[in-house]
Write an enzyme that holds these catalytic residues in place. Structure first.
Site, PDB file in Angstrom:
ATOM      1  CB  SER A 171      -0.902   0.011   1.236  1.00 37.98           C
ATOM      2  OG  SER A 171      -1.587   1.251   1.352  1.00 37.98           O
ATOM      3  CE1 TYR A 181      -4.250  -2.048   5.123  1.00 40.93           C
ATOM      4  CE2 TYR A 181      -3.315   0.063   4.494  1.00 40.93           C
ATOM      5  CZ  TYR A 181      -3.903  -1.138   4.143  1.00 40.93           C
ATOM      6  OH  TYR A 181      -4.124  -1.439   2.825  1.00 40.93           O
TER       7      TYR A 181
END
Length: 241
Positions: free
Chosen positions: A139, A152
């Protein structure tokens, strides 16, 4: 340029959800035979001929024995594994001062530890073959950090460093490892965060956000025979600088 993966056997860990389902459908469209795992969300296939080239298993990647059993079944079925895509990921967002350790641990267990276990198992098959491609879906948050997403962002940053490191370890066996970093897109994980969508559009030089199909197309391209001398790279699929 027409991309064909006919004759290739691909394992996709995390085939449900917006990105996973798009990758799965793109793999099938290009003729790959696919072993796919899913957990909570069902898989949706648009091609009616998929039953001839797809086997699926419900797997929680946090359960190592369950994951190992599914991968061994895929190996037995396909005999040769040409590629692995690790796409399993979850979010448990909160500001760091109030983040619970269980939410920190849960995100790392799925996003990072799951990749460790899956790649360790399948890379042994690729080493034996002296051939294979591995792609991790990371990501852009792993590159920039993210408000309220320390767990995350840390998991995706770890996945990026992990991918670059094992590319060095596995390259001598003819195995490539690359990471694809999607930018912001509307997925099942953030559908209710309109504020994040607007912020992403405002910070994009093109004034738009990413979409799952774009990630799927790029990922499948990396698996094709058009790309054979690329490894240890981090591909940021985004238009935010």
């Amino acid at each position: 340029m027409e991309i064909s993966l006919k004759g290739k056997n691909v394992i996709l860990i995390g085939a449900s959800g917006s990105i996973g389902n798009s990758i799965l459908n793109q793999l099938i469209l290009t003729g790959a035979r696919v072993g796919a795992t899913y957990n909570k969300t069902n898989i949706t296939i648009s091609d009616p001929s998929y039953k001839d080239i797809l086997i699926t298993k419900k797997v929680d990647v946090r359960d190592i024995n369950e994951l190992k059993s599914a991968l061994q079944e895929f190996i037995k079925h396909f005999k040769k594994i040409d590629a692995l895509i690790y796409n399993s990921g979850i979010c448990e967002d909160s500001l760091f001062p109030i983040m619970k350790y269980k939410d920190w641990r849960s995100v790392l267990d799925v996003n990072l530890d799951g990749a460790f276990h899956a790649i360790k198992i399948l890379s042994k098959e690729m080493i034996r073959q002296k051939d294979g491609k591995i792609i991790t879906i990371a990501s852009s948050k792993g590159l920039s950090g993210s408000y309220g997403q320390a767990n995350y962002a840390a998991s995706k940053a770890g996945l990026i460093g992990f991918s670059k490191s094992i590319a060095r370890d596995l390259g001598r066996f003819g195995i490539s490892v690359n990471a694809v970093c999607p930018g912001f897109m509307v997925t099942n994980l953030n559908r209710d965060r309109r504020d994040k969508e607007l912020n992403a559009k405002n910070s994009s030089v093109l004034g738009c956000i990413s979409n799952p199909q774009e990630i799927a197309s790029f990922t499948v391209y990396l698996l094709s025979d058009y790309v054979n001398n690329v490894s240890g790279q981090i591909f940021n699929i985004d238009s935010r600088l």
